[in-house]
Scaffold this active site. Structure first.
Site, short mmCIF file in Angstrom:
data_model
loop_
_atom_site.label_atom_id
_atom_site.label_comp_id
_atom_site.label_asym_id
_atom_site.label_seq_id
_atom_site.Cartn_x
_atom_site.Cartn_y
_atom_site.Cartn_z
N LYS A 35 41.87 6.94 67.15
CA LYS A 35 41.14 6.38 68.28
C LYS A 35 41.86 5.14 68.79
O LYS A 35 42.73 4.59 68.11
CB LYS A 35 39.71 6.04 67.86
N ARG A 131 24.16 0.86 62.57
CA ARG A 131 24.84 0.92 63.87
C ARG A 131 24.62 2.30 64.48
O ARG A 131 24.01 2.43 65.53
CB ARG A 131 26.33 0.60 63.70
N TYR A 256 52.86 -25.54 78.24
CA TYR A 256 51.63 -26.01 78.88
C TYR A 256 50.97 -27.08 78.03
O TYR A 256 50.81 -26.94 76.82
CB TYR A 256 50.65 -24.85 79.07
N MET A 304 51.42 -16.65 79.27
CA MET A 304 51.14 -15.25 79.58
C MET A 304 52.33 -14.34 79.33
O MET A 304 52.18 -13.24 78.79
CB MET A 304 50.69 -15.12 81.04
#
Length: 357
Positions: A35, A131, A256, A304
């Site tokens: 998955k 769950r 940054y 990023m």
């Protein structure tokens, strides 16, 4: 030429880990959990390697199973969250996908939707995770409905899921295992409870079928052990390269917020990878990458598209040198600990712009 940020998937590592699983669970059937794009490792890369070597692939939903079929892979698929509407049942049976039933609505859909062929099903029971799953006292009624439904294959399986298997000392584990083993309702042809952590820690839970996920990809399910401790080999290598190097004066602030600076001249390398690729932004100081056969520390904030590394003591490292962000040398478990998360999350958050190679 293209941006050097990429994933290198090692088929030999995948097969090694499968061999380890079969050694730990001799004679047991194996459902390989693929998955979430094979835990980020790429279902296109993983499924063909495992095809024919396991009993089934475990996926979350119909779309994931169809993606596997589109690869020409013939190993059966099991939808672990079952169907999300009655319409999906006909698609599932046409493709020979087995479905997990975990609540009354799914059972009702199945009973009220005639199918052209018998569909294979697993029933999920809640033994303590709270769950998904039917309550234990509901199983007799569920089995009765399935046995009288002519379009249900009678090789019905029973499964549950351990809530705390990654913490073997927790008493809840044995409580859940005992509850599951005490279920004596006739008609269930096969049983499954063991995920990666349980395969390792609770051999008595292996039942008929085991369901390895994270360990298949060479990552430990435990906080206090890594892949090497368990004899596993990382399948994913998250790679990039150095795209720039700068010589900075003393006290030059890097990145940054200017969160890092050195009281002496420094040599800073820029690596073409950042949180836009799936590398975690929030990591602790001196988190390593691997360059030219050694660990080198990340400095400053991860941005990023880039991160920066301290090359002051490494004058031989050059622009274009390969960088392993995690993989064989820097285990993903280390990066996860530095970022305050788990290896599962890091593998699964690799972004689409990172190419597979």
């Amino acid at each position: 030429m293209s941006r050097p940020t990429r994933l290198v998937i090692e088929p030999s590592a995948l097969l090694h880990n499968l061999s380890q699983i079969k050694h730990l669970a001799p004679g047991k059937k194996v459902i390989a959990m693929v998955k979430a794009n094979a835990y980020g490792c790429g279902v296109r890369e993983v499924a063909p390697v495992l095809d024919g070597r396991i009993e089934a692939f475990g996926v979350a939903c119909l779309e994931e199973a169809l993606a596997i079929r589109a690869l020409g892979v013939e190993t059966p698929c099991i939808l672990f969250q079952g169907v999300f509407s009655s319409d999906e049942l006909s698609v599932a049976v046409e493709n020979d996908f087995a479905c997990v039933l975990h609540h009354a609505q799914q059972l009702e859909w199945l009973i009220k939707t005639p199918l052209p062929y018998p569909i294979k099903v697993w029933v999920k029971v809640n033994t303590g995770m709270h769950r998904l799953g039917f309550k234990i006292h509901e199983l007799q009624k569920v089995m009765g409905a399935l046995q009288t439904c002519t379009w249900v294959d009678k090789s019905i399986g029973l499964m549950t899921h351990l809530a705390c298997a990654d913490e073997p000392h927790r008493p809840e584990n044995q409580q859940q295992i005992s509850l599951f083993q005490e279920i004596s309702i006739p008609g269930f042809r096969q049983r499954s409870i063991a995920n990666s952590a349980a395969i390792i820690s609770f051999p008595d839970s292996q039942a008929d079928v085991v369901r390895p996920g994270i360990m298949l990809y060479g990552v430990s399910p435990f906080a206090n052990q890594n892949a090497h401790d368990l004899g596993l080999i990382p399948v994913m290598r998250f790679m990039s390269a150095i795209s720039a190097i700068h010589d900075n004066p003393s006290f030059a602030q890097v990145g940054y917020g200017g969160t890092w600076k050195s009281d002496k001249p420094s040599r800073i390398g820029v690596v073409a990878a950042g949180y836009g690729d799936g590398y975690p932004r929030h990591i602790s100081e001196k988190t390593p990458v691997w360059v030219r056969g050694r660990e080198v520390s990340i400095v400053g904030r991860v941005s990023m598209d880039m991160l920066t590394i301290d090359l002051t003591e490494h004058p031989d490292i050059e622009i274009g040198d390969e960088v392993e962000l995690w993989g064989t040398h820097v285990l993903v478990e280390r990066i996860a600990k530095s970022a305050g998360t788990v290896g599962y999350e890091l593998l699964c958050q690799i972004s689409e712009r990172v190419r597979y190679k």
